[in-house]
Each structure stands twice: as structure tokens, then as C-alpha cells.
Write a protein that holds these residues in place. Structure first.
Motif, PDB file in Angstrom:
ATOM      1  N   HIS A  80     -30.543 -18.987  24.354  1.00 16.57           N
ATOM      2  CA  HIS A  80     -30.951 -19.855  25.459  1.00 16.57           C
ATOM      3  C   HIS A  80     -31.476 -19.001  26.604  1.00 16.57           C
ATOM      4  N   PRO A  81     -32.626 -19.369  27.179  1.00 16.55           N
ATOM      5  CA  PRO A  81     -33.195 -18.562  28.272  1.00 16.55           C
ATOM      6  C   PRO A  81     -32.200 -18.371  29.417  1.00 16.55           C
ATOM      7  N   LYS A  82     -32.113 -17.150  29.882  1.00 17.30           N
ATOM      8  CA  LYS A  82     -31.210 -16.843  30.984  1.00 17.30           C
ATOM      9  C   LYS A  82     -31.797 -17.363  32.294  1.00 17.30           C
ATOM     10  N   PRO A  83     -30.975 -17.920  33.174  1.00 18.40           N
ATOM     11  CA  PRO A  83     -31.494 -18.395  34.460  1.00 18.40           C
ATOM     12  C   PRO A  83     -32.092 -17.244  35.267  1.00 18.40           C
ATOM     13  N   VAL A  84     -33.194 -17.540  35.942  1.00 23.36           N
ATOM     14  CA  VAL A  84     -33.831 -16.567  36.835  1.00 23.36           C
ATOM     15  C   VAL A  84     -33.664 -17.080  38.261  1.00 23.36           C
ATOM     16  N   TYR A  85     -32.974 -16.297  39.077  1.00 22.75           N
ATOM     17  CA  TYR A  85     -32.667 -16.698  40.444  1.00 22.75           C
ATOM     18  C   TYR A  85     -33.602 -16.014  41.436  1.00 22.75           C
ATOM     19  N   LEU A  86     -33.999 -16.773  42.451  1.00 20.20           N
ATOM     20  CA  LEU A  86     -34.736 -16.193  43.573  1.00 20.20           C
ATOM     21  C   LEU A  86     -33.706 -15.872  44.643  1.00 20.20           C
ATOM     22  N   VAL A  87     -33.352 -14.605  44.732  1.00 22.93           N
ATOM     23  CA  VAL A  87     -32.318 -14.199  45.690  1.00 22.93           C
ATOM     24  C   VAL A  87     -32.819 -14.413  47.114  1.00 22.93           C
ATOM     25  N   ASP A  88     -34.000 -13.892  47.415  1.00 27.29           N
ATOM     26  CA  ASP A  88     -34.605 -14.060  48.737  1.00 27.29           C
ATOM     27  C   ASP A  88     -36.033 -13.539  48.683  1.00 27.29           C
ATOM     28  N   PHE A  89     -36.798 -13.809  49.735  1.00 24.76           N
ATOM     29  CA  PHE A  89     -38.154 -13.292  49.834  1.00 24.76           C
ATOM     30  C   PHE A  89     -38.464 -12.988  51.293  1.00 24.76           C
ATOM     31  N   SER A  90     -39.479 -12.180  51.508  1.00 25.80           N
ATOM     32  CA  SER A  90     -39.855 -11.775  52.856  1.00 25.80           C
ATOM     33  C   SER A  90     -41.369 -11.784  52.994  1.00 25.80           C
ATOM     34  N   CYS A  91     -41.864 -12.415  54.052  1.00 29.05           N
ATOM     35  CA  CYS A  91     -43.298 -12.456  54.336  1.00 29.05           C
ATOM     36  C   CYS A  91     -43.610 -11.526  55.513  1.00 29.05           C
ATOM     37  N   TYR A  92     -44.632 -10.712  55.369  1.00 29.17           N
ATOM     38  CA  TYR A  92     -44.980  -9.759  56.421  1.00 29.17           C
ATOM     39  C   TYR A  92     -45.709 -10.455  57.569  1.00 29.17           C
ATOM     40  N   LYS A  93     -45.285 -10.141  58.782  1.00 30.01           N
ATOM     41  CA  LYS A  93     -45.924 -10.669  59.988  1.00 30.01           C
ATOM     42  C   LYS A  93     -46.423  -9.494  60.825  1.00 30.01           C
TER      43      LYS A  93
END
Length: 489
Positions: free
Chosen positions: A74-87
Motif C-alpha cells: 500500500h502506498p506510504k502516506p506523503v506528508y507536507l511538513v511545511d513550506f517557505s516562500c521567498y519574499k
């Protein structure tokens, strides 16, 4: 109109809960027949199992084998821990007029080209606070490799530094690195640049995607998902960006001048994980990715092309057929995505209308599924106001759903593949993401491609002060962006 909405909502709830409505009478009948004799039968069955232990053991082993096989495959869950956008900083901020003046330092522009860019700037949906690189802000335009590398390092390192700071992940923990930048591909590659700067471990799996347009960010997500299915307990770092320094157009071909008015500095870093221990601190889990490619057809392939004009100036040519091509690829993408995300009520309506049109040859309009039932939030690539207007109409969305995309275009411009993350950051800064909410990211790219990613929020997401580019000005949005007819090429 209101009555139709209520009737459709009632229909949706009826179909969604039809199985419970059908099972209820059966459960009532079953309960009426349940008696003491049934208890005696269960007791006899238990006695029989005790007298045939070997068969019970075999059945248990078979059940355990198939259960283990399912869990392992069964496919393992892929989590989005966090993200950052450059300003970028204040020194890079420009108004619409200031950006035009900087491009007009190029003496090759004719008066007609200058007038066209000025009119296009009024119609493209950008605001007065977008960002240009240092190479375009001096007394002369400097399109050297040195300045291009300086811009890219500023954006990439700025986004990654902030991501590492907010997540606390160490560089040695990164097992997969994927970088996408469509038009700037130096040697050594951008992925090698990141490995060198952050001293990533020697066995890091790295990919460098180039020439794949504004939808490359979602291609990176799909690639990371597939890679994380193979490697256990792993972090994947995705970096999405574009370079403006080397891609300002200095000629007079109208089909290439549009990019000067749309594209601006930006980039994002995204941290994905397949570690079960990261579920509690992750923001989202990836549920679906769908990629649609129409590059086999010349009509689609030639829609967005980087080439020299008749005078030898390099630029990106946008075809007049761009909107119709985007609409066709979108249709193909949602045809694949629909059955994966739409409730049975919408799929049933779609199939009925399709049957009436194709089999009975009735002249009725094709049914467009209501994706507002499947998703709470939409992040549509901020490619330009004409693109957003077209998708708002085709998907029958409200202004609230389009707000993140329109405000991202207004505040940051078209930042290519990273624009989707500025849009998601906008929804977070507004406090709109609740636990269980579903987010649809959709982007178009040269080739011609349309890619989708669907995320489900694991918790109520509150915007942090460090990683969110909107946090210090979110109360100033939304702003009114008047609708205008786009200028023809």
C-alpha cells in the motif's frame, strides 16, 4: 437560482448517504430476526472451531499473509511538513511604472513596443509592489551569468534557510532533493549548487528539472511522491523557482513582450516526508497527483516556445491559441482527476448527461462537475488575469475561491512554478485552512501540460510569522482588481 442550489445540495446529500438509507431497513429486519437461537448457533460455531484447530491456524495464516502483503504494498502516506516562500527585500520592490522604465532602458524597443507593454501592464493584473532582481534595477540592464547566479542564490537560499529554521530539520536528514527552474540551467546544476552550499550527504538522491514550464512545481511533487514510495523514513526537499535576469526580452515581437509584464522574482522550498512520526506535525497529506501531457500534438507543443525573434533576441513566444489550448488540456486533466475526488452524486450526473449526448444524440450542454463539492480551496497558477478569468468561468468558481490566485498575481506577479505556494500561504494567512479541508493545486506549463495535486489538511493551519510572506500585510487584502478585456497580441 437559490432553489436550484438547494435542490442540488439535497440531491448531493441523498446520493452520498444512499447506502445508509438502503442499509437501515436491512438492519432493522436483521435485528427483528436476531433471537436466542442465533446465540446458540454462534456457540456451536465456536465449539466447531475448537475441534478443528489446524484449519483455524491455516485460515489465520492466510489472512495474516494477505494483510501483510496489503500493508507492504500500500502506498506510504506523503506528508507536507511545511513550506517557505521567498519574499525579497524593499530594495527589489517596484511599481508597474517603475518596472516599465527599467525595461525601457533597453534602447532597442520601438515606440510601438513600449506602448504595447504599457497597455499590457494595465491589464495583466499585477499591483504596485512586485519584485525585480538587482540586475534589472540599475542604470543598465545586466543579463550576465554572474547576475543570474546572484539572483538565483538569493531566492533559493532565502527560501531554504527559512524552511530549515521553521522545521528544525537538519541538512543531513535530507534524502531526496528536487529542483525545478525552467529557463535557467547552469553548470554545475542548481541541485549541485544546493548540495554544495548546505553540504548535503553524499548519497542524497538529486534531480534537476529544466524546461518544463510553470507546472514543473507539481511535477516535482509527483516525482517526490514516487521517490518516497521507494525510500523509507526519508525527507524530500523541493525547490521551485525561475530566473528573471536572463529572461527579460529585449526585442519587439509582441508575442514575446508579454513575459516582461508578468514574470517577477519568487521561489519556494517545500519539505515532504514519509516518516510516520512526522504526521502529527505536518500540515497536509498528499492524496492525489494527476499529470496530463499533450506534447505529442504540434498544436500544443508550439503554444509556448523559447526562441530567437527575427532580430536575434531571445525570448519566450506565447501563441494566440494559448487560452484554447489551456482549456483543452484542463478538460483532459479534470476528466482523469474527477473520478478520484468527486462524490458519486456528481459522477452520476456527469454519466447521465454523457449518455444523453453521446448515445441518444440529444443537443444539450455537457455537464461540468461541481468541484466546489470536492474541494474547499483552489490554488490555480497565477499565470495572468486572462488565465484566471477563463478558469473561474470554466470551473464555475466564486470570487472567494479565486482570491488566493488573484491576490498572488497582484502582489507578487507570476513567479512561475512557485506561485501555487504563495497562494496556499495566502489561504493560511487568512486562517481559512481547517482540519480535513481539501486543497486543489493546478498549473499549466509549456509542452503543453496541465498538472494537479490534491492535499488534505491534517489540522487547522495557523500561519507562522517567519515562513509566511503575507503575514505582515494580510489585512490589506483582498483588493479590488477591475476586470478588463485582455489586449490582443
Amino acid at each position: 437560482m437559490a432553489e436550484n442550489s438547494y435542490m442540488k445540495l439535497l440531491y448531493h446529500h441523498f446520493i452520498s448517504n444512499a447506502i445508509y438509507l438502503l442499509l437501515a431497513p436491512l438492519l432493522i429486519l436483521a435485528s427483528n430476526h436476531f433471537s436466542a437461537s442465533t446465540t446458540d448457533n454462534l456457540h456451536s460455531l465456536w465449539k466447531g472451531m475448537q475441534s478443528n484447530i489446524p484449519m483455524v491456524i491455516i485460515c489465520v495464516c492466510i489472512f495474516g499473509f494477505f494483510t501483510s502483503f496489503y500493508i507492504l504494498n500500500h502506498p506510504k502516506p506523503v506528508y507536507l511538513v511545511d513550506f517557505s516562500c521567498y519574499k525579497p527585500g524593499e530594495a527589489h520592490k517596484v511599481t508597474r511604472e517603475a518596472s516599465l522604465k527599467q525595461f525601457f532602458l533597453n534602447k532597442h524597443f520601438t515606440k510601438e513596443s513600449q506602448a504595447f507593454q504599457r497597455k499590457m501592464m494595465e491589464r495583466c493584473g499585477l499591483g504596485e509592489k512586485t519584485y525585480l532582481p538587482e540586475s534589472l534595477l540599475g542604470k543598465e540592464i545586466d543579463s550576465s551569468m554572474v547576475e543570474a547566479r546572484k539572483e538565483t542564490m538569493m531566492v533559493i537560499f532565502g527560501a531554504i534557510d527559512r524552511l530549515f529554521e521553521t522545521t528544525g530539520v537538519k541538512t543531513k536528514d535530507i534524502g531526496v532533493l528536487i529542483v525545478n527552474c525552467s529557463l535557467y540551467n547552469p553548470t554545475p546544476s542548481l541541485s549541485a549548487l544546493i548540495i554544495n552550499h548546505y553540504k548535503l550527504r553524499g548519497n542524497v538522491i538529486s534531480y534537476n528539472l529544466g524546461g518544463m514550464g510553470c507546472s514543473a512545481g507539481l511535477i516535482s511533487v509527483d516525482l517526490a511522491k514516487q521517490t518516497l514510495q521507494v525510500h523509507r523514513n526519508c525527507y524530500a526537499l523541493i525547490v521551485s523557482t525561475e530566473n528573471i535576469t536572463l529572461n527579460g526580452y529585449l526585442g519587439n515581437d509582441r508575442s514575446m513582450l508579454v513575459t516582461n509584464c508578468l514574470f517577477r522574482v519568487g521561489g519556494a522550498a517545500i519539505l515532504l516526508s514519509n516518516r510516520p512520526s512526522d504526521k502529527h506535525r505536518s500540515k497536509y497529506v498528499l492524496t492525489n497527483t494527476v499529470r496530463t501531457q499533450k506534447g505529442a500534438y504540434d498544436h500544443f507543443y508550439n503554444c509556448v516556445v523559447q526562441k530567437e525573434d527575427d532580430d536575434g533576441y531571445l525570448g519566450v513566444s506565447l501563441s494566440k491559441d494559448l487560452m484554447s489550448v489551456a482549456g483543452e488540456v484542463l478538460k483532459a486533466n479534470i476528466t482523469t482527476l474527477g473520478p478520484l475526488v468527486l462524490p458519486m452524486s456528481e459522477q452520476l450526473l456527469f454519466m447521465v448527461v454523457l449518455f444523453l449526448r453521446k448515445v441518444l444524440n440529444l443537443k444539450i450542454k455537457p455537464y461540468i462537475p461541481d468541484f466546489k463539492i470536492a474541494f474547499e480551496h483552489f490554488c490555480i497558477h497565477a499565470g495572468g488575469r486572462a488565465v484566471l478569468d477563463e478558469l473561474e468561468k470554466n470551473l464555475n468558481l466564486r470570487s472567494w475561491h479565486m482570491e488566493p490566485s488573484r491576490m498572488t498575481l497582484y502582489r507578487f506577479g507570476n513567479t512561475s512554478s512557485s506561485s501555487l505556494w504563495y497562494e496556499l500561504a495566502y489561504s493560511e494567512a487568512k486562517g481559512r485552512i481547517k482540519k480535513g479541508d481539501r486543497v486543489w493545486q493546478i498549473a499549466f506549463g509549456s509542452g503543453f501540460k496541465c498538472n494537479s495535486a490534491v492535499w488534505r489538511a491534517l489540522k487547522e493551519v495557523k500561519a507562522g510569522e517567519k515562513e509566511n510572506p503575507w503575514i505582515d500585510e494580510i489585512n490589506d487584502f483582498p483588493v479590488l482588481v477591475p476586470k478588463m478585456v485582455p489586449l490582443s497580441l
